[in-house]
Design an enzyme around this catalytic site. Structure first.
Site, PDB file in Angstrom:
ATOM      1  N   SER A 147     -14.808   6.575   0.063  1.00  9.82           N
ATOM      2  CA  SER A 147     -13.740   6.510   0.545  1.00  9.82           C
ATOM      3  C   SER A 147     -13.062   7.711   1.411  1.00  9.82           C
ATOM      4  O   SER A 147     -13.873   8.552   1.688  1.00  9.82           O
ATOM      5  CB  SER A 147     -12.764   6.434  -0.727  1.00  9.82           C
ATOM      6  OG  SER A 147     -11.546   6.181  -0.397  1.00  9.82           O
ATOM      7  N   LEU A 148     -11.718   7.636   1.798  1.00  9.89           N
ATOM      8  CA  LEU A 148     -11.363   8.587   2.837  1.00  9.89           C
ATOM      9  C   LEU A 148     -10.209   9.327   2.158  1.00  9.89           C
ATOM     10  O   LEU A 148      -9.223   8.696   1.411  1.00  9.89           O
ATOM     11  CB  LEU A 148     -10.930   7.929   4.127  1.00  9.89           C
ATOM     12  CG  LEU A 148     -12.020   7.203   5.035  1.00  9.89           C
ATOM     13  CD1 LEU A 148     -11.261   6.756   6.327  1.00  9.89           C
ATOM     14  CD2 LEU A 148     -12.777   8.585   5.774  1.00  9.89           C
ATOM     15  N   ARG A 193     -17.920  -3.482  -1.201  1.00  8.96           N
ATOM     16  CA  ARG A 193     -17.957  -2.066  -1.404  1.00  8.96           C
ATOM     17  C   ARG A 193     -18.126  -1.952  -3.072  1.00  8.96           C
ATOM     18  O   ARG A 193     -18.795  -1.158  -3.759  1.00  8.96           O
ATOM     19  CB  ARG A 193     -16.754  -1.251  -1.118  1.00  8.96           C
ATOM     20  CG  ARG A 193     -16.889   0.052  -1.486  1.00  8.96           C
ATOM     21  CD  ARG A 193     -15.807   1.084  -0.705  1.00  8.96           C
ATOM     22  NE  ARG A 193     -14.342   0.578  -1.171  1.00  8.96           N
ATOM     23  CZ  ARG A 193     -13.524   1.636  -0.746  1.00  8.96           C
ATOM     24  NH1 ARG A 193     -13.624   2.354   0.048  1.00  8.96           N
ATOM     25  NH2 ARG A 193     -12.269   0.994  -1.064  1.00  8.96           N
ATOM     26  N   LYS A 223      -2.557   8.609   7.917  1.00  7.39           N
ATOM     27  CA  LYS A 223      -1.864   7.178   8.012  1.00  7.39           C
ATOM     28  C   LYS A 223      -0.375   7.300   8.513  1.00  7.39           C
ATOM     29  O   LYS A 223       0.268   8.352   8.500  1.00  7.39           O
ATOM     30  CB  LYS A 223      -1.314   7.121   6.279  1.00  7.39           C
ATOM     31  CG  LYS A 223      -2.648   6.704   5.548  1.00  7.39           C
ATOM     32  CD  LYS A 223      -3.041   5.326   5.403  1.00  7.39           C
ATOM     33  CE  LYS A 223      -4.043   4.721   4.615  1.00  7.39           C
ATOM     34  NZ  LYS A 223      -3.317   4.753   3.226  1.00  7.39           N
ATOM     35  N   ASP A 254       0.357   4.363  -2.417  1.00  4.08           N
ATOM     36  CA  ASP A 254       0.181   5.790  -1.820  1.00  4.08           C
ATOM     37  C   ASP A 254       1.270   6.639  -2.232  1.00  4.08           C
ATOM     38  O   ASP A 254       0.743   7.971  -2.546  1.00  4.08           O
ATOM     39  CB  ASP A 254       0.237   5.615  -0.284  1.00  4.08           C
ATOM     40  CG  ASP A 254      -0.902   5.101   0.274  1.00  4.08           C
ATOM     41  OD1 ASP A 254      -2.138   4.811  -0.345  1.00  4.08           O
ATOM     42  OD2 ASP A 254      -1.027   4.855   1.429  1.00  4.08           O
ATOM     43  N   TYR A 277     -17.918   0.229  12.167  1.00  8.24           N
ATOM     44  CA  TYR A 277     -17.527   1.643  12.478  1.00  8.24           C
ATOM     45  C   TYR A 277     -18.636   2.583  12.129  1.00  8.24           C
ATOM     46  O   TYR A 277     -18.218   3.812  12.436  1.00  8.24           O
ATOM     47  CB  TYR A 277     -16.124   1.873  11.860  1.00  8.24           C
ATOM     48  CG  TYR A 277     -16.057   1.622  10.549  1.00  8.24           C
ATOM     49  CD1 TYR A 277     -16.710   2.200   9.482  1.00  8.24           C
ATOM     50  CD2 TYR A 277     -15.030   0.555  10.132  1.00  8.24           C
ATOM     51  CE1 TYR A 277     -16.341   1.708   8.171  1.00  8.24           C
ATOM     52  CE2 TYR A 277     -14.714   0.182   9.026  1.00  8.24           C
ATOM     53  CZ  TYR A 277     -15.416   0.730   7.940  1.00  8.24           C
ATOM     54  OH  TYR A 277     -15.279   0.421   6.585  1.00  8.24           O
ATOM     55  N   LYS A 289      -7.997   2.923  12.194  1.00  7.81           N
ATOM     56  CA  LYS A 289      -8.146   2.658  10.685  1.00  7.81           C
ATOM     57  C   LYS A 289      -7.944   1.299  10.531  1.00  7.81           C
ATOM     58  O   LYS A 289      -6.701   0.824  10.458  1.00  7.81           O
ATOM     59  CB  LYS A 289      -7.613   3.541  10.022  1.00  7.81           C
ATOM     60  CG  LYS A 289      -7.884   3.462   8.305  1.00  7.81           C
ATOM     61  CD  LYS A 289      -7.467   4.472   7.435  1.00  7.81           C
ATOM     62  CE  LYS A 289      -8.044   4.257   6.086  1.00  7.81           C
ATOM     63  NZ  LYS A 289      -7.979   3.031   5.343  1.00  7.81           N
ATOM     64  N   ASP A 342       0.870  -1.267   0.019  1.00 10.09           N
ATOM     65  CA  ASP A 342       0.015  -0.083  -0.006  1.00 10.09           C
ATOM     66  C   ASP A 342       0.906   1.357  -0.010  1.00 10.09           C
ATOM     67  O   ASP A 342       0.440   2.313  -0.698  1.00 10.09           O
ATOM     68  CB  ASP A 342      -0.897  -0.003   1.275  1.00 10.09           C
ATOM     69  CG  ASP A 342      -1.924  -1.073   1.265  1.00 10.09           C
ATOM     70  OD1 ASP A 342      -1.994  -1.859   0.213  1.00 10.09           O
ATOM     71  OD2 ASP A 342      -2.986  -0.919   1.976  1.00 10.09           O
ATOM     72  N   GLU A 379     -10.612   6.997  15.932  1.00 10.16           N
ATOM     73  CA  GLU A 379     -10.702   5.750  15.943  1.00 10.16           C
ATOM     74  C   GLU A 379      -9.575   4.823  15.031  1.00 10.16           C
ATOM     75  O   GLU A 379      -8.911   5.613  14.309  1.00 10.16           O
ATOM     76  CB  GLU A 379     -12.226   5.118  15.554  1.00 10.16           C
ATOM     77  CG  GLU A 379     -12.601   5.302  14.002  1.00 10.16           C
ATOM     78  CD  GLU A 379     -13.899   5.533  13.667  1.00 10.16           C
ATOM     79  OE1 GLU A 379     -14.373   4.195  13.503  1.00 10.16           O
ATOM     80  OE2 GLU A 379     -14.574   6.484  13.380  1.00 10.16           O
TER      81      GLU A 379
HETATM   82  S1  IVH Z   1     -15.211   5.498   8.232  1.00 13.27           S
HETATM   83  C1  IVH Z   1     -16.331   7.467   4.535  1.00 13.27           C
HETATM   84  N1  IVH Z   1     -13.883   4.230   9.883  1.00 13.27           N
HETATM   85  O1  IVH Z   1     -10.899   2.970   5.081  1.00 13.27           O
HETATM   86  C2  IVH Z   1     -15.757   6.064   4.392  1.00 13.27           C
HETATM   87  N2  IVH Z   1     -13.427   3.743   7.506  1.00 13.27           N
HETATM   88  O2  IVH Z   1      -9.782   4.509   3.003  1.00 13.27           O
HETATM   89  C3  IVH Z   1     -14.969   5.680   5.253  1.00 13.27           C
HETATM   90  N3  IVH Z   1     -11.503   1.999   6.973  1.00 13.27           N
HETATM   91  O3  IVH Z   1     -13.481   2.546   2.835  1.00 13.27           O
HETATM   92  C4  IVH Z   1     -15.795   4.916   6.610  1.00 13.27           C
HETATM   93  N4  IVH Z   1     -11.247   1.548   9.334  1.00 13.27           N
HETATM   94  O4  IVH Z   1     -12.818   0.351   4.411  1.00 13.27           O
HETATM   95  C5  IVH Z   1     -14.082   4.318   8.505  1.00 13.27           C
HETATM   96  N5  IVH Z   1     -12.612   3.151  11.453  1.00 13.27           N
HETATM   97  C6  IVH Z   1     -12.909   3.383  10.182  1.00 13.27           C
HETATM   98  C7  IVH Z   1     -12.315   2.491   9.283  1.00 13.27           C
HETATM   99  C8  IVH Z   1     -12.650   2.654   7.820  1.00 13.27           C
HETATM  100  C9  IVH Z   1     -11.010   1.346   7.914  1.00 13.27           C
HETATM  101  C10 IVH Z   1     -11.672   2.016   5.594  1.00 13.27           C
HETATM  102  C11 IVH Z   1     -13.056   1.711   4.975  1.00 13.27           C
HETATM  103  C12 IVH Z   1     -13.004   2.716   3.891  1.00 13.27           C
HETATM  104  C13 IVH Z   1     -11.305   3.018   3.861  1.00 13.27           C
HETATM  105  C14 IVH Z   1     -10.912   4.271   3.119  1.00 13.27           C
END
Ligand code: IVH
Length: 712
Positions: free
Chosen positions: A83-84, A145, A334, A38, A245, A124, A34, A122
């Site tokens: 996504s984030l 997804r 990250k 990235d 989450y 990730k 990753d 929280e």
């Molecule tokens: S919140 C708005 N909370 O990270 C979408 N995502 O890089 C994010 N992920 O698609 C939802 N841990 O698969 C959220 N504590 C967490 C997370 C989390 C892992 C993943 C998720 C998302 C991806 C984005």
């Protein structure tokens, strides 16, 4: 790079990113980590800031995840799975706050009456995002997804995961959201992550290895692979976990005001929600959380790659909204990548103490594992050929823990055709003398940390196979002498003499060879600019204290070709005294051949060294100047006889040097790198990649306590 080159690079980056995304999301078989992905997307992002007209909403980097596979039924998500946006430093986190503050100044500052608690932090997770739908409390559909809009129905497989409740059975009398008497929601869509624990992955890979099946690169791939098993029985065997989450949709009498409320509510409904979270009053508290979790992370049972930071208040989340594929109100912090990509701008050549020419890659400076890396040794021609590296190539570099950065891979798909092949120069880059080719023997190396803080290699680290090395033929080459002096003082542990001071002494004519160091007087040094009485005194005192040296170290300090620390110890142990070795070198060279662990190339170079008048004069001069070579005590057979130790990380109770001496005292050996033959790896605080290697090779690992026990 000029404008055109930059635009070409954007196109290259795009196509490579698209290819890597396909590998990752569709084929489930990524060829890079990753960090590497990235790193490429970051470079693209930065370039696109310069050329905003090249931004393209349909470009691969703007798409969420990949196409669904054909074998599962496709389902449309009721709410897009987003996504984030990533942030990689505290600075970028501050920028994120600045951007959102601009969009909602008064509300955010007041914390909407929540006592100023504005952020939620929280873990990730590094797994697979899924959506779970519950109708009247019953799990009715679970999906991947996919591309964010359309995913795959994997309900049957998800049902095999024990931490996914099939029927919601709310817990009673919990405080906060959902506390008290909780009703079963009419409709609920939960978002969360499917994960495989690190332990399960190790066991699965062991099993796969035995059965000759391919191994999974990480737990996320393993989780993804398992969820895509069409036979739910197979998926069930994989022992997956699920952490909730987020809630995408809720029809219930329950009123949730914050993201942290969602967490509490999910917990009360019987979902597994991770406890490592925090409501934070400001970014300072967020950063404290990030630092705290960084310490927990290595021992966390599941793979994680950062911390998700959210604006906690749901109304504010609504105001902030979504741009592109990611919400503005969330940021994924990250942790420092151990791998990154960069461009090799040039390959320079360094001259080492034995005269060996070492190619050095010069990079476009890039951030890896928290520090900027601008160069890395390439060790030798073999390494360049193995990598297939050319000047101008985009490469993956790695820097884990205490490890010196190294080039691990060339991304040949990023080539433009303008890359240039590297050739070893025919003449020495320092003195212009002829360069000679020699065969280097098989040998492992150790990297020496110079007391001044710089590092240099004592023996080439990549001589795993016998390899060709190139040497400057001039015995008086200035670069060679300088490196040699650095090596010499480092072995003698004369910490006051760093490379800069040595060079100065050489330039001032105080030191022409290493033996001159031992006749330096206070009066020689103190008149020099920037050297006071005190520092002159310290230097002289330190040199005086270090005149006595073990035979093994003395041999190592001589800088004989192919004689590193280990070999020097083997030779010293065999002969016992310098005199015996000198005698033998004159009379009966075959004795050297018979020493255990010593091959013909080493014995040849030892023989040559001790038959060279200049070298013998140098040794005589050292002795005349007060160097005292102690005779080698025959190593007593101890309980560590025949065992090899590798030390990594910092020990709390003793220095590494002391640890090493104590191992040697009991007959053991300390070596620089982990191999199948390593008996134990002793891991202190913040261990480096040696620990990982040990885990990979199944070498026994001792923590400090266990090591101290063994020493007793
Ligand atoms: S919140 C708005 N909370 O990270 C979408 N995502 O890089 C994010 N992920 O698609 C939802 N841990 O698969 C959220 N504590 C967490 C997370 C989390 C892992 C993943 C998720 C998302 C991806 C984005």
């Amino acid at each position: 790079m000029n404008g055109n080159e930059e635009k070409n690079r954007i196109a290259k980056l795009r196509s490579e990113i698209a290819r890597l995304r396909e590998e990752y999301h569709v084929k489930n078989n990524p060829s890079v980590t990753d960090d590497v992905y990235d790193s490429l997307t970051r470079e693209l992002k930065i370039l696109l800031q310069k050329y905003p007209e090249l931004n393209d909403i349909n470009a691969p980097e703007n798409r969420v995840a990949g196409k669904p596979l054909d074998k599962f039924i496709k389902v449309k998500h009721r709410t897009r799975m987003l996504s984030l946006n990533d942030v990689f430093s505290e600075e970028e986190l501050l920028d994120w706050e600045k951007r959102i503050k601009k969009l909602l100044p008064p509300l955010l500052y007041k914390g909407r009456g929540l006592g100023g608690e504005v952020y939620f932090c929280e873990v990730k997770f590094d797994g697979l995002a899924v959506s779970l739908i519950y109708e009247n409390g019953i799990f009715t559909r679970g999906a991947t997804r996919g591309d964010g809009f359309i995913g795959e129905d994997i309900t049957q497989n998800l049902k095999t995961i024990h931490s996914i409740p099939l029927n919601l059975s709310p817990l009673l009398s919990e405080e906060g959201a959902g506390g008290g008497d909780l009703n079963i929601p009419q409709f609920l869509e939960v978002r969360g992550e499917v994960l495989m624990s690190k332990k399960t992955l190790i066991a699965l890979n062991k099993k796969n290895e035995k059965e000759g099946k391919p191994l999974f690169a990480n737990s996320r791939n393993a989780a993804a692979g398992s969820l895509r098993q069409l036979d739910p029985k197979l998926a069930a065997e994989r022992k997956l976990d699920f952490f909730a989450y987020d809630i995408a949709e809720l029809k219930s009498s329950e009123i949730l005001q914050t993201h942290s409320d969602k967490h509490k509510y999910l917990k009360n409904l019987g979902f597994r929600v991770d406890d490592n979270d925090a409501v934070c009053k400001n970014l300072g508290e967020v950063i404290t959380f990030i630092k705290k979790f960084e310490k927990i992370r290595p021992n966390f049972p599941f793979g994680t790659d950062g911390v998700v930071v959210s604006v906690d208040d749901l109304k504010l989340q609504e105001v902030l909204g979504v741009v592109g594929k990611a919400p503005r109100y969330m940021a994924a912090f990250k942790y420092a990548a151990e791998r990154a990509t960069t461009i090799v701008k040039d390959i320079k050549v360094n001259v080492g103490r034995t005269g060996v020419l070492t190619p050095l890659a010069i990079f476009e400076p890039t951030l890896v594992a928290g520090s900027t890396v601008s160069k890395a040794t390439l060790h030798n021609m073999d390494q360049i050929e193995r990598l297939g590296l050319k000047i101008g190539d985009t490469v993956v570099i790695e820097k884990a823990g205490d490890v010196i950065p190294k080039v691990v891979e060339v991304l040949s798909k990023m080539r433009t055709g303008k890359e240039k092949k590297f050739k070893m120069p025919k003449t020495c880059p320092t003195c212009g003398s002829k360069v000679e080719k020699k065969i280097a023997p098989e040998k492992n190396s150790s990297a020496l940390l110079h007391p001044s803080g710089g590092t240099f290699r004592v023996q080439n680290s990549s001589l795993a196979q016998s390899s060709v090395a190139f040497y400057c033929s001039n015995p008086k080459c200035p670069a060679k002498n300088e490196r040699y002096l650095e090596h010499f003082v480092s072995v003698f542990e004369i910490y006051e003499l760093g490379p800069k001071i040595l060079r100065r002494f050489k330039d001032e004519g105080l030191v022409t060879d290493a033996a001159d160091i031992f006749t330096l007087a206070k009066e020689d040094i103190s008149p020099l600019e920037r050297f006071g009485e005190k520092s002159a005194e310290n230097i002289v005192q330190e040199i005086k204290n270090k005149k006595k040296i073990s035979f093994a170290k003395f041999l190592w300090a001589l800088g004989i070709l192919h004689v590193g620390e280990e070999t020097a110890r083997d030779i010293a142990t065999h002969f016992g005294t310098l005199e015996k070795l000198l005698f033998c070198a004159r009379q009966d060279l075959t004795q050297i051949d018979n020493i255990e662990n010593i091959g013909p190339a080493v014995s040849k170079s030892v023989g040559e060294f001790f038959n060279d008048k200049n070298n013998l004069n140098f040794i005589k001069k050292l002795q005349e100047n007060g160097v005292l070579v102690e005779k080698m005590e025959k190593t007593k057979a101890g309980k560590f006889t025949g065992m090899n130790f590798v030390l990594t990380g910092t020990l709390a109770q003793m220095s590494r040097e002391t640890a090493k001496e104590r191992i040697l005292a009991q007959g053991g050996k300390v070596v620089g790198s982990v191999s199948k033959n390593t008996s134990y790896v002793v891991a202190g605080e913040e261990p480096g990649s040696k620990l990982k290697n040990a885990e990979k090779l199944g070498v026994k690992i001792l923590n400090e306590k266990e090591f101290l026990e063994m020493l007793k």
